[in-house]
Write an enzyme that holds these catalytic residues in place. Structure first.
Site, PDB file in Angstrom:
ATOM      1  N   ASN A  11       0.877  -1.174   0.000  1.00  0.00           N
ATOM      2  CA  ASN A  11       0.000   0.000   0.000  1.00  0.00           C
ATOM      3  C   ASN A  11       0.914   1.222   0.000  1.00  0.00           C
ATOM      4  O   ASN A  11       1.526   1.549   1.017  1.00  0.00           O
ATOM      5  CB  ASN A  11      -0.918  -0.001   1.229  1.00  0.00           C
ATOM      6  CG  ASN A  11      -1.858   1.182   1.261  1.00  0.00           C
ATOM      7  OD1 ASN A  11      -1.473   2.316   0.992  1.00  0.00           O
ATOM      8  ND2 ASN A  11      -3.111   0.928   1.612  1.00  0.00           N
ATOM      9  N   GLU A  41      -3.862   1.783  -3.118  1.00  0.00           N
ATOM     10  CA  GLU A  41      -4.045   3.194  -2.763  1.00  0.00           C
ATOM     11  C   GLU A  41      -3.097   4.083  -3.581  1.00  0.00           C
ATOM     12  O   GLU A  41      -2.362   4.904  -3.040  1.00  0.00           O
ATOM     13  CB  GLU A  41      -3.834   3.417  -1.262  1.00  0.00           C
ATOM     14  CG  GLU A  41      -4.549   4.650  -0.746  1.00  0.00           C
ATOM     15  CD  GLU A  41      -4.518   4.785   0.773  1.00  0.00           C
ATOM     16  OE1 GLU A  41      -4.959   5.840   1.255  1.00  0.00           O
ATOM     17  OE2 GLU A  41      -4.068   3.847   1.458  1.00  0.00           O
ATOM     18  N   ASP A 189      -4.147  -4.822   0.628  1.00  0.00           N
ATOM     19  CA  ASP A 189      -4.618  -4.243   1.886  1.00  0.00           C
ATOM     20  C   ASP A 189      -6.108  -4.510   1.983  1.00  0.00           C
ATOM     21  O   ASP A 189      -6.917  -3.835   1.340  1.00  0.00           O
ATOM     22  CB  ASP A 189      -4.313  -2.743   1.896  1.00  0.00           C
ATOM     23  CG  ASP A 189      -4.898  -2.035   3.103  1.00  0.00           C
ATOM     24  OD1 ASP A 189      -5.381  -2.721   4.020  1.00  0.00           O
ATOM     25  OD2 ASP A 189      -4.866  -0.786   3.126  1.00  0.00           O
ATOM     26  N   ASN A 191      -7.839  -4.257   4.791  1.00  0.00           N
ATOM     27  CA  ASN A 191      -8.389  -3.460   5.890  1.00  0.00           C
ATOM     28  C   ASN A 191      -9.095  -4.334   6.914  1.00  0.00           C
ATOM     29  O   ASN A 191     -10.106  -3.920   7.515  1.00  0.00           O
ATOM     30  CB  ASN A 191      -9.349  -2.379   5.345  1.00  0.00           C
ATOM     31  CG  ASN A 191      -8.660  -1.035   5.188  1.00  0.00           C
ATOM     32  OD1 ASN A 191      -8.001  -0.552   6.104  1.00  0.00           O
ATOM     33  ND2 ASN A 191      -8.790  -0.441   4.013  1.00  0.00           N
ATOM     34  N   ASP A 317       2.433   4.738   5.170  1.00  0.00           N
ATOM     35  CA  ASP A 317       2.106   4.282   6.520  1.00  0.00           C
ATOM     36  C   ASP A 317       1.900   2.770   6.558  1.00  0.00           C
ATOM     37  O   ASP A 317       1.448   2.229   7.577  1.00  0.00           O
ATOM     38  CB  ASP A 317       0.865   5.010   7.050  1.00  0.00           C
ATOM     39  CG  ASP A 317      -0.312   4.900   6.096  1.00  0.00           C
ATOM     40  OD1 ASP A 317      -0.120   4.415   4.962  1.00  0.00           O
ATOM     41  OD2 ASP A 317      -1.421   5.315   6.474  1.00  0.00           O
ATOM     42  N   HIS A 318       2.240   2.082   5.466  1.00  0.00           N
ATOM     43  CA  HIS A 318       2.191   0.622   5.389  1.00  0.00           C
ATOM     44  C   HIS A 318       3.584   0.085   5.086  1.00  0.00           C
ATOM     45  O   HIS A 318       4.436   0.800   4.539  1.00  0.00           O
ATOM     46  CB  HIS A 318       1.248   0.145   4.286  1.00  0.00           C
ATOM     47  CG  HIS A 318      -0.200   0.377   4.584  1.00  0.00           C
ATOM     48  ND1 HIS A 318      -1.101  -0.643   4.835  1.00  0.00           N
ATOM     49  CD2 HIS A 318      -0.923   1.525   4.658  1.00  0.00           C
ATOM     50  CE1 HIS A 318      -2.296  -0.139   5.050  1.00  0.00           C
ATOM     51  NE2 HIS A 318      -2.218   1.177   4.941  1.00  0.00           N
ATOM     52  N   CYS A 564       0.464  17.372  29.894  1.00  0.00           N
ATOM     53  CA  CYS A 564      -0.149  16.073  30.177  1.00  0.00           C
ATOM     54  C   CYS A 564       0.201  15.630  31.594  1.00  0.00           C
ATOM     55  O   CYS A 564       1.247  16.007  32.142  1.00  0.00           O
ATOM     56  CB  CYS A 564       0.311  15.037  29.149  1.00  0.00           C
ATOM     57  SG  CYS A 564       2.071  14.663  29.229  1.00  0.00           S
ATOM     58  N   CYS A 590      -1.668  14.132  24.712  1.00  0.00           N
ATOM     59  CA  CYS A 590      -0.250  13.931  24.998  1.00  0.00           C
ATOM     60  C   CYS A 590       0.540  13.931  23.697  1.00  0.00           C
ATOM     61  O   CYS A 590       0.102  13.367  22.691  1.00  0.00           O
ATOM     62  CB  CYS A 590      -0.049  12.617  25.743  1.00  0.00           C
ATOM     63  SG  CYS A 590       1.683  12.187  26.062  1.00  0.00           S
TER      64      CYS A 590
END
Length: 617
Positions: A11, A41, A189, A191, A317-318, A564, A590
């Protein structure tokens, strides 16, 4: 004995971004050293498929792009399968498919539903394939599905229904192929994280989700026909994730989920495949693993709470997943399927006709003759001869290109008019059609092009080197020097009056009164520059006031940011993007990266609304 085959699923979270990251499409593909590379994607619309994104030496590509115009879905999703081949047009290699189709229902390519899908309405099938989520390639020994599964939030009933129908129709297609004795590979992917072992923060009810139950029902361990290749090779490996949240920096603590999969089903390629225990996985799958070196966050990168949240990590992010096969024999010689991206009109182009080819040759001949005529000796006789040549040439043309500057050279005007304004070359390209006609007027002392009504004027060139026809053929050293100085030191608006007065005979070429330098010594001009200087100082003063005000606002914002409770560190502000009662409201969390609760270095879970008005009641 057959050949080894390597298949990669990745992905990319935007193919254009990954190509830019690696420098070129070829560099990206070659890093995998694989025979079949499946991207999900891609985020490309069909009109955005340019050669630098689809064509790479030694590869054939097959794309599916989103076709829906639903809000938020345009230019989203998209998949692409790249196959490495030695000879694309005639090959016995398994990597080059014998057939390919966009989508899996049959309505995009063939406008006819596939067998086994009779129970579904046509509109349902068209909608399922409209988001560009699947490319199917038939490699003779196996059929490969490159998938990007839909995502559905737990409270979005419409997308949940779409996702369930998507996988239900897919299952029907897979079962039909397996019933025919075909082997089926599914990569991509999906999901879906099938078990609690495949998710970082799985709660006790995690595996009760309807999509997870469906996924497990398809697997051989639950009585299904497919093998989850990675889990079959690594049954006890934990924290083996392929996707991490990009907004929380979860990669730092490997706080993610395994939603990128490779599945396979069907008999092995051996003659005795009907024996018990023989299947494609046990006989031909050599290894399968996650390519964690493609993760964005690397050990040693700046942590989020030390300023790392402001650093943009490069990559998707994969992480990719790969499977290597062995003993895969060649297949009968075949050619590239028509779905290949090399045959797209925007890549392959449009076939030219014999008429357009001859018209291009005629235009080229006229350009060449004009350049020869402009290279004769100097003098008035030459100017006259050149003017006569221009008249004869333009008598054959009804379209002429407007001049870009009143002082451009004759050669530039003539070449431009012939190459782009000849009526006979109107049909050379589609871009020439519909261009407004212009009329050329030859004056006694200089040449000027007057655009017809509706024609778009070109901006004047800032550098004016030729003042007249005579200056082009008879240029003295002093004049050339003066022209260079004037073009360098004066703006087009200052040079224009001098040019026109010279053409009208009111000033000699060396008259200093008409030079740009003389204009600069004019007292009125000096006062104008002084006014501009005052305006500049006022502008700088305003900018300084605005900067101080912005710094004051930033300081107030910093003073209002809470700390925090877990780490006593300033929080980061975020905005609710999910539609609902709190949409658009700011809150503080945070600043540390998301991670396991047991890790004290990870996010402590602190949360506070930025305003009491948006607090939940």
């Amino acid at each position: 004995m057959g050949n080894p085959i390597k298949i990669v699923s990745y992905n990319v979270n935007g193919l254009r971004q990954r190509v830019s990251q690696f420098g070129s499409l070829s560099n990206l593909l070659n890093t995998f050293d694989a025979d079949i590379i499946c991207f999900q994607e891609t985020k490309l619309r069909r009109q955005e498929l340019t050669s630098d994104l689809v064509i790479a030496d030694g590869y054939e590509s097959f794309f599916s792009c989103t076709r829906t115009k639903d809000k938020g879905r345009t230019g989203y999703s998209g998949v692409a399968t790249f196959c490495r081949v030695k000879s694309a047009f005639s090959s016995t290699e398994v990597a080059l498919p014998v057939a390919a189709e966009e989508g899996f229902t049959g309505f995009i390519d063939l406008c006819k539903r596939k067998e086994g899908l009779e129970e579904f309405e046509k509109d349902e099938l068209v909608k399922i394939d409209s988001e560009g989520r699947c490319v199917v390639t038939d490699h003779n020994h196996f059929v490969l599905f490159n998938l990007y599964g839909p995502r559905a939030a737990h409270d979005d009933t419409e997308r949940i229904e779409f996702k369930m129908k998507f996988f239900k129709i897919l299952q029907k297609r897979w079962e039909n192929l397996l019933h025919e004795g075909r082997r089926v590979f599914v990569v991509g992917d999906l999901n879906i994280a099938p078990t609690a072992m495949d998710r970082c923060d799985a709660d006790p009810d995690f595996e009760k989700n309807e999509f997870r139950r469906w996924f497990r029902s398809m697997l051989m361990m639950s009585g299904g026909l497919f093998v989850d290749v990675f889990r079959a090779k690594h049954p006890d490996r934990r924290e083996a994730y392929t996707c991490w949240s990009s907004s929380t920096g979860a990669e730092q603590f490997n706080f993610g989920s395994r939603i990128d999969h490779i599945l396979c089903a069907g008999p092995c390629l051996h003659q005795e495949h009907d024996l018990q225990g023989y299947n494609f996985f046990s006989c031909h799958v050599k290894e399968c693993d996650i390519l964690t070196q493609y993760k964005r966050w690397k050990p040693g990168d700046t942590t989020r709470w030390k300023g790392g949240q402001g650093i943009k990590l490069e990559g998707s992010d994969h992480a990719p997943v790969y499977m290597s096969l062995e003993e895969i024999c060649d297949i009968p010689r075949h050619s590239t399927p028509p779905l290949s991206a090399r045959y797209l009109p925007m890549i392959h182009g449009v076939q030219q006709t014999l008429v357009t080819l001859l018209m291009k040759r005629q235009a080229a001949t006229q350009i060449q003759s004009s350049r020869i005529s402009s290279s004769f000796s100097d003098g008035d006789a030459t100017i006259k001869a050149c003017s006569e040549s221009m008249k004869r040439s333009f008598n054959e043309c009804s379209v002429s290109r407007p001049s870009t500057s009143p002082s451009c050279s004759l050669t530039e005007e003539f070449d431009s008019a012939i190459s782009k304004g000849d009526e006979n070359s109107k049909d050379l390209t589609d871009e020439n059609q519909g261009r407004p006609d212009t009329t050329m007027i030859l004056q006694s002392q200089h040449t000027k092009f007057v655009p017809a009504e509706g024609a778009k004027k070109k901006p004047r060139k800032s550098r004016c080197s030729q003042l007249s026809l005579r200056s082009f053929f008879q240029k003295s050293p002093n004049l050339s020097t003066g022209a260079e100085n004037s073009s360098t030191n004066a703006s087009p608006s200052q040079a224009e009056p001098n040019t026109s007065s010279y053409l009208n005979g009111s000033h000699a070429p060396g008259d200093k009164s008409s030079s740009p330098r003389h204009c600069q010594l004019n007292p009125s001009a000096g006062s104008q520059y002084q006014d501009k200087g005052n305006d500049g100082s006022l502008e700088r003063e305003k900018n300084n006031v605005a900067l101080l005000e912005w710094q004051r606002i930033q300081q107030l914002m910093r003073n209002s940011i809470p700390v925090c409770k877990g780490h006593k560190e300033p929080c980061v502000a975020r905005i609710v993007k999910k539609p609902g009662r709190t949409f658009g409201h700011r809150f503080f969390v945070c600043s540390r990266a998301e991670g396991p609760v047991s890790n004290p270095e990870a996010n402590c879970g602190y949360f506070k609304w930025a305003s009491s008005k948006s607090q939940r009641k």
